[in-house]
Design an enzyme around this catalytic site. Structure first.
Site, PDB file in Angstrom:
ATOM      1  N   ALA A 137    -102.487  75.204  30.634  1.00 23.29           N
ATOM      2  CA  ALA A 137    -102.713  75.574  31.369  1.00 23.29           C
ATOM      3  C   ALA A 137    -103.969  74.993  30.729  1.00 23.29           C
ATOM      4  CB  ALA A 137    -103.268  77.063  30.051  1.00 23.29           C
ATOM      5  N   LYS A 138    -105.288  75.623  32.094  1.00 21.18           N
ATOM      6  CA  LYS A 138    -106.870  75.276  32.118  1.00 21.18           C
ATOM      7  C   LYS A 138    -107.862  75.779  30.765  1.00 21.18           C
ATOM      8  CE  LYS A 138    -107.186  74.770  37.097  1.00 21.18           C
ATOM      9  NZ  LYS A 138    -107.241  75.158  38.141  1.00 21.18           N
TER      10      LYS A 138
END
Ligand code: GLU
Length: 485
Positions: free
Chosen positions: A255-256
């Site tokens: 996930a960013k």
């Protein structure tokens, strides 16, 4: 044989994430391994997602990592423009869309929002999407002309038959066949006149002579539609290489927001560029001999894309830390010192021999921020527990340590030369005279002068840095602590 041409085609939507960097790296390596060309193309057709400054991040990252493109917006190789919004102004996308319309492979669609909202939806990969019902395919040529003349907003859609199947080939996944009925009549030209990514990537990859397309496997499901476009035009389909998913330690899609997912974040966390690139190269690829340390040049030599794996790659920060440590160990000392200095200065303000301390920590840290914890004790003796003097292997305990410290104190008081060698000799003479094992003496001395179980150097090296006065103060403090234990 045809010259290999690859492209990195980022959308300027923010930071450069590990997945983006891996695509860029693999595209670069595939081209360079084969003596081909690596191109940079900016895909900015989605104006809503455009982020100011994102293009600069892309340039900066490519330059810093050494992924130097042969062609791009700043380096004309005869295939420009290299920015999709500029390509659009040349009319290229509309021209090719019209060609498809003329061939019956695409059609104008004038459906408004309300009508589209009323279409039935289907859940595909967790997302609800509406399947267009080909309503406007039924419009006659005159109706289309009339609508266009009346300036009615329109999009152009790909015309995919409801029957039959489409097959495409991926180098890693092999042949993939899908039912055409599962493929949506996707939009090629949007109502704002911009092409969609889905259309622009095909037109550009063909007109820019791209031979190998490398991208994340989230594009796998759209690829049949791309292949249909190539076929409709009568163009040669490029070699497709879809890369495995990158997950975090919990096997969830990286996930960013997980902090360590962008190149800039990793640099800020004290990782060095070469280690990041080396590590990212192994996220989905491995050489035959399982070797792990590669410079960019060595990666170029060794990168055989047939060895890219299909299984998800886990982004393991522990492994990256280890690898970074290997790079730091191998680093030229002056380069290392230049990078370590800011960390040392903030951990140890005042008069410390930072170069000597740098040499102590170089082989022991994994990332630069590790330095602070490792050297803090030079500035101030931490509070520590008398139990730390007890060491099974060294055969020491609080009583033996008290005796040793009491006996070495006068020796260290009398000692004038506080250089490491001289101190070592003085303590060794005592060790010998008593017939002790080295550690029986060095362990308590090091504990007293550092207050730590783990230090980046031995007792006498530490005392050399501390100097006579501070070393003696710490030994006396140790004696006091042991007396009260
Ligand atoms: N602009 C697309 C992206 O950033 C490129 C995908 C591709 O390489 O085709 O995801």
């Amino acid at each position: 044989m045809e010259k290999i041409r690859t492209r990195y085609a980022p959308s300027p939507t923010g930071k450069m994430h590990v997945g983006n960097l891996r695509s860029a790296l693999y595209e670069f390596l595939i081209a360079k391994h084969a003596g081909g060309d690596f191109m940079l193309r900016i895909e900015d057709t989605d104006q809503e997602r455009f982020v100011d400054g994102a293009i600069e991040i892309i340039y900066r990252t490519m330059e810093k990592t050494g992924l130097i493109h042969d062609e791009g917006p700043d380096k004309d190789g005869g295939y420009g423009p290299y920015v999709q919004s500029e390509r659009m102004k040349t009319g290229i996308y509309m021209k090719y869309a019209q060609e498809l319309v003329d061939k019956g492979e695409a059609y104008y669609c004038f459906c408004d929002r309300e009508r589209l909202a009323s279409l039935k939806t289907e859940v595909v990969e967790g997302k609800e999407i509406s399947i267009y019902d080909k309503h406007c395919l039924g419009l006659s040529g005159e109706e289309v002309e009339a609508n266009l003349a009346a300036d009615m907003p329109f999009v152009i859609r790909q015309n995919i038959p409801n029957e039959g199947t489409t097959t495409f080939h991926d180098e890693l996944y092999g042949d993939i066949t899908v039912e055409n009925s599962e493929l949506d009549d996707m939009i090629l030209i949007k109502s704002d006149g911009f092409p969609t990514y889905n259309f622009a990537n095909v037109v550009d990859d063909h007109t820019m002579n791209i031979t190998h397309v490398v991208r994340g496997n989230e594009y796998l499901s759209s690829s049949p539609k791309y292949v249909r476009l190539y076929d409709a035009f009568g163009w040669q389909v490029p070699v497709y290489i879809h890369l495995p998913l990158i997950t975090d330690e919990n096997h969830k899609k990286l996930a960013k927001r997980s902090g360590h997912a962008s190149f800039e974040d990793l640099l800020e966390q004290g990782f060095v560029t070469e280690a990041i690139i080396n590590y990212i190269a192994l996220l989905g690829w491995s050489p035959e001999d399982n070797r792990e340390i590669f410079s960019l040049r060595e990666l170029i030599e060794n990168f055989d894309y047939h060895r890219i794996s299909k299984s998800p790659a886990v982004f393991d920060i522990v492994k990256l830390r280890w690898m970074n440590g290997e790079y730091i160990k191998a680093m030229d000392f002056d380069v290392f010192y230049g990078m370590a200095q800011p960390y040392l200065q903030s951990a140890l303000p005042g008069n410390f021999d930072l170069k000597k301390i740098a040499a102590m920590v170089k082989t022991r840290i994994e990332v630069f921020p590790d330095i602070a914890d490792m050297v803090d004790f030079f500035r101030e003796l931490p509070e520590y527990d008398a139990a730390m003097y007890t060491h099974k292997k060294m055969k020491t305990d609080t009583a033996s340590s008290l005796e040793v410290l009491r006996e070495v104190l006068p020796i260290l008081e009398a000692q004038e030369d506080y250089g490491n060698d001289a101190l070592y000799q003085a303590l060794s003479a005592y060790v010998e005279q008593k017939g002790y094992k080295n550690g029986y003496v060095m362990w308590p001395v090091r504990t007293a002068v550092s207050g730590k179980q783990m230090t980046p150097a031995g007792a006498t090296e530490i005392m050399e840095i501390l100097g006579k006065e501070e070393s003696l103060r710490r030994i006396r403090k140790g004696i006091e602590l042991l007396q009260n234990a």
